[in-house]
Enzyme design. Sequence first.
Site, PDB file in Angstrom:
ATOM      1  N   HIS A 212     -17.435 -40.443   0.118  1.00 53.26           N
ATOM      2  CA  HIS A 212     -18.121 -40.569  -0.923  1.00 53.26           C
ATOM      3  C   HIS A 212     -18.870 -41.619  -1.034  1.00 53.26           C
ATOM      4  O   HIS A 212     -18.811 -42.340  -2.352  1.00 53.26           O
ATOM      5  CB  HIS A 212     -17.187 -40.112  -2.302  1.00 53.26           C
ATOM      6  N   ASP A 278     -10.404 -39.483  -1.813  1.00 54.87           N
ATOM      7  CA  ASP A 278     -10.216 -38.189  -1.796  1.00 54.87           C
ATOM      8  C   ASP A 278     -11.219 -37.657  -0.605  1.00 54.87           C
ATOM      9  O   ASP A 278     -12.285 -38.342  -0.313  1.00 54.87           O
ATOM     10  CB  ASP A 278     -10.416 -37.651  -3.030  1.00 54.87           C
ATOM     11  N   GLU A 279     -11.139 -36.626  -0.064  1.00 50.15           N
ATOM     12  CA  GLU A 279     -12.026 -35.817   0.634  1.00 50.15           C
ATOM     13  C   GLU A 279     -12.655 -36.663   1.821  1.00 50.15           C
ATOM     14  O   GLU A 279     -14.036 -36.338   2.068  1.00 50.15           O
ATOM     15  CB  GLU A 279     -12.960 -35.042  -0.225  1.00 50.15           C
ATOM     16  N   VAL A 280     -12.022 -37.583   2.518  1.00 49.08           N
ATOM     17  CA  VAL A 280     -12.564 -38.171   3.572  1.00 49.08           C
ATOM     18  C   VAL A 280     -12.583 -37.206   4.755  1.00 49.08           C
ATOM     19  O   VAL A 280     -11.557 -36.610   5.262  1.00 49.08           O
ATOM     20  CB  VAL A 280     -11.677 -39.284   4.161  1.00 49.08           C
ATOM     21  N   GLU A 326      -4.758 -37.524  -1.412  1.00 49.69           N
ATOM     22  CA  GLU A 326      -4.943 -37.376   0.026  1.00 49.69           C
ATOM     23  C   GLU A 326      -4.336 -38.329   0.714  1.00 49.69           C
ATOM     24  O   GLU A 326      -3.943 -38.301   2.080  1.00 49.69           O
ATOM     25  CB  GLU A 326      -6.388 -37.117   0.437  1.00 49.69           C
TER      26      GLU A 326
END
Length: 505
Positions: A212, A278-280, A326
């Site tokens: 992000h 998050d969300e890597v 995460e």
Amino acid sequence: MFDTLFERNFIPWKFYPKRAVFEPGRDGTYRGPRKEITKLTLVLKKPDPETLLRPLAGSVDESYELALNTDGTATIAANSTIGLVRGLTTMTQLFFKHSDGQVYTKLAPVKIFDAPKFPHRGLNMDVSRSYYPVKDIKRQIDALGYTKFNRLHLHITDSQSWPLVIPDLPWLTWKGAYQYDMIYTPTDISDIQYYAALHGISVVIETDMPGHTTSIGYGYPNLITAFEEDDWATYAAQPPSGTLKLNSQEVFVFLEKLWNDLLPRLKPLSAYYHTGGDEVNKNAYRFDETVNSSDPAVLQPYMQSFVNFNHDAVRHAGMVPIVWEEMLLEWNLTLGRDVVVQTWQSSAAVQQVVAKGHKALVGNYNFWYLDCGQGQWIDFPPDSSEGFWPYADYCSPRKNWRLIYSLDPLDGIPANQTHLVIGGEAHIWGEQTDAVNVDRMVWPRAAAVAEVLWSGAKDAEGRNRSQVEASPRLAEMRERLVTRGVGSEPVHMPYCTMEDKGCIW
């Protein structure tokens, strides 16, 4: 307090039968002299802790005692100034506006002892994907304080824009903000922190990374891998793709400048700093010349070093790190015992976090994501839209307040680990929310989260709290928020509170 009582109060006609004479003195039955409050005493029972304005979870006692007597005296006693603020807030909520311009309560005499179940009660507000003027953030702070939240988490940077001014890294906002004036200067951040502190709220700033972070690349392209790839879905959770490189010396020089500039400015009024995580997307690192791999076994040590560097900087600044789940549960990083882990995917994630000995924040997207149910914000060409109709978003449907109210933050948590669940946050993401619609998107549903975090999800008998009892309370809170200039949605039509049987199945 007086402004709330006399200027931002409401006539409660919705809570009585149709055409009922409900105001004191209107039916002629009350003929005695009007009893008025002539004395309000505030008692601070012990000195405030040094951490009052930048409290760690549980370090400030927010409990209070309130007594409203028929002799015209009232007392609020607390163990901290913030406790007094909570008590004053409750006192204003005992009174209604009279059509003659005065205010009244039918509850005297009353004695209240009140204390929060969880020490971290927050709203996560995404001010990166959509920009919010400071005045609109302050309006949310006012509503948060009135519903006894004590944290405002500002997700202040993301792939789409970087509005946070860092004087030592000027290209971040010059190139990364949507517009030159859609930024948050150091003065803005200080102003937001101070305004929040007056409401008993601590601000937590988050710069999400290493994922992000595409917006960094507009000013500092050498730091980002998989920058704006056409096939964005292969390399990121949403467009545009781009991730901080994991083993680049230039990245660590950048981070050092960022932390040295930002953290000392935040410390006076913030005890926590959120480093994201998050969300890597591992595929992005195929383009990262410093690692040249998407293999989790190869990437994990680099991610460990990256997070260690950031968390050491946060600690050096005298603050406590927060990360998304995460980093612990997917990347299996070794995190310091001080690190708070913010969960969002499930109650099972909360259980896993506390089982590893970490403090956890609850925020299950199936319950407490306030932006769900708006439909897709991504466009689909005609030849690729099949299978996506009717274009629901990933977390549809909309989470109504009853569903929100049903989430128990301690679901499945063993009794000897409940102390590690320090609270939670409602979330309002910015893909389809901005300053125009944020009030109705957040309120009054966030107030249902507030009650769960303040009072717990169970009643005194250990049963789930009754929505039949909560519904009129939430409807009343909605009216009070509206009088404070918050565009809160209605809970139901007036009939539901005006009739004895209401709208009960």
